[in-house]
Design a protein around this motif. Sequence first.
Motif, PDB file in Angstrom:
ATOM      1  N   ARG A  35      44.344  30.464  43.077  1.00  0.00           N
ATOM      2  CA  ARG A  35      43.124  31.136  43.514  1.00  0.00           C
ATOM      3  C   ARG A  35      43.352  31.887  44.815  1.00  0.00           C
ATOM      4  NH1 ARG A  35      38.970  27.384  41.656  1.00  0.00           N
ATOM      5  NH2 ARG A  35      39.938  25.766  42.919  1.00  0.00           N
ATOM      6  N   THR A  36      43.957  31.211  45.769  1.00  0.00           N
ATOM      7  CA  THR A  36      44.027  31.788  47.119  1.00  0.00           C
ATOM      8  C   THR A  36      45.267  32.646  47.338  1.00  0.00           C
ATOM      9  OG1 THR A  36      45.097  29.778  47.927  1.00  0.00           O
ATOM     10  CG2 THR A  36      42.714  29.887  48.118  1.00  0.00           C
ATOM     11  N   GLN A  37      46.356  32.373  46.598  1.00  0.00           N
ATOM     12  CA  GLN A  37      47.592  33.118  46.827  1.00  0.00           C
ATOM     13  C   GLN A  37      47.945  34.040  45.671  1.00  0.00           C
ATOM     14  OE1 GLN A  37      49.196  32.134  49.776  1.00  0.00           O
ATOM     15  NE2 GLN A  37      47.858  30.385  50.152  1.00  0.00           N
ATOM     16  N   GLN A  64      43.733  40.583  43.779  1.00  0.00           N
ATOM     17  CA  GLN A  64      42.777  39.494  43.946  1.00  0.00           C
ATOM     18  C   GLN A  64      42.947  38.776  45.279  1.00  0.00           C
ATOM     19  OE1 GLN A  64      40.497  38.893  41.168  1.00  0.00           O
ATOM     20  NE2 GLN A  64      41.432  40.836  40.573  1.00  0.00           N
ATOM     21  N   THR A  65      44.135  38.823  45.824  1.00  0.00           N
ATOM     22  CA  THR A  65      44.406  38.092  47.065  1.00  0.00           C
ATOM     23  C   THR A  65      44.995  38.992  48.143  1.00  0.00           C
ATOM     24  OG1 THR A  65      46.596  37.454  46.237  1.00  0.00           O
ATOM     25  CG2 THR A  65      44.795  35.920  45.821  1.00  0.00           C
ATOM     26  N   ASN A  66      44.892  40.317  47.944  1.00  0.00           N
ATOM     27  CA  ASN A  66      45.492  41.247  48.898  1.00  0.00           C
ATOM     28  C   ASN A  66      44.572  42.465  49.053  1.00  0.00           C
ATOM     29  OD1 ASN A  66      46.996  43.371  50.027  1.00  0.00           O
ATOM     30  ND2 ASN A  66      48.927  42.447  49.359  1.00  0.00           N
TER      31      ASN A  66
END
Lengths: 214, 214
Positions: A18-20, B108-110
């Motif tokens: 989810r976060t990375q 999504q994470t960048n």
Amino acid sequence: MSTDTRDRLLHGTIEALRTQGIAGVSARTIAAAAGVNQALVFYHFGSVDELLAAAAIWSTEQQVAGYRERFGRVRTLRELQRVGRELHLRESANGNVTVLGQMLAGAQTNPAFAAATRDALGLWTVEIEQVLTRVLADSPLGEVADVPGLARAVAASFIGMELLAAVDPEGDQAAFRALDQLGALLEYLDDLGPAARVAARRAVRTAVRRSVRA
Amino acid sequence: MSTDTRDRLLHGTIEALRTQGIAGVSARTIAAAAGVNQALVFYHFGSVDELLAAAAIWSTEQQVAGYRERFGRVRTLRELQRVGRELHLRESANGNVTVLGQMLAGAQTNPAFAAATRDALGLWTVEIEQVLTRVLADSPLGEVADVPGLARAVAASFIGMELLAAVDPEGDQAAFRALDQLGALLEYLDDLGPAARVAARRAVRTAVRRSVRA
DNA sequence: GTCTATATTTAGATAGAC
DNA sequence: GTCTATCTAAATATAGAC
């Protein structure tokens, strides 16, 4: 306890995805999210890739189970759209569907991921097929529709929309509104008289033959 | 020559994204695919991330330009489906659309990727909006449809299907067949008489109000 | 089953010669 | 503009103590 650590690792993997994202997960980020030692990734799952594959299926099983009851109550296309919108809102917020998107991205170049992601997606499509079968039961589409195909289209589109939502929230909302309109049009077909429905069936059958030829 | 090296790097980035995915690209894999020295990634683009963002937009511009003429000739939903199917077949084979999927996953994470991917997707949606406006011009949907929203739904779904194709080719084919059926149903609405079309418009408008409330 | 320590590889990034 | 050499950080994975 072994099962406890395994569970923490599975949870931690989802959290890390989810976060990375798939590009940022590692044994260390997973272990940090799980609150366990990095070496345990390899002891319990052999490799990071195997843990990712296991976590994708594990997480999807849980999610699908959480929606099964709600899916079971759906009887009309309108209700299905409503549940879809709820699901989209909730999962956009908690990022669980994005995890499937991350796996899907990784699966493009990793055969082991591909198998795991296909299986995870299959858990969704099985449910969607059941709902669609009920919803389309007495619509012109129901008699000729490729329900398994439609279920896969719905699942794939849903993930695409989920990925879109993160980069373009307004566009995503507009897209969902447009799909609501589409659903309304299809529902309208259910309200047509018998003669019109016969014609609609014929149109669909023609399209089926056309697409089989293509 | 500077421009030559820049071009090689852009090409190499797409090639690396295709074969390694967002999780596997690196300055070294990109440089290897480009046939240039690894340090030139940083000289010309500052960082790997900046190169990835630049390559996503650059590649999408080229692709969209290659379909603009074909899009321009589309007048009916049936033709649009045909072009969509062609595009899907060709891009599944060469993997260019998957590249957008990889960027979308990374986005999504960048945040920097998110902006680049939104812009790249925008290049597609601009074209799709124009086609949809023509195609829906004299359909009940045309007068009330959220065409920008529909274009985004189409683009997002397309990428989802593209990602699906790699993990489940049969499922992907079934999904496309099902969407053909859906298109046939919508086309059927165009063949309805005036009274039925008025009713269809009313149904769609109701759905619009409903979705605005939701 | 879990931890520390570590071998090995690969990553991003830069300095400096050419 | 390009290349070599290299620094530093981070990755996977394993051996071995506990």
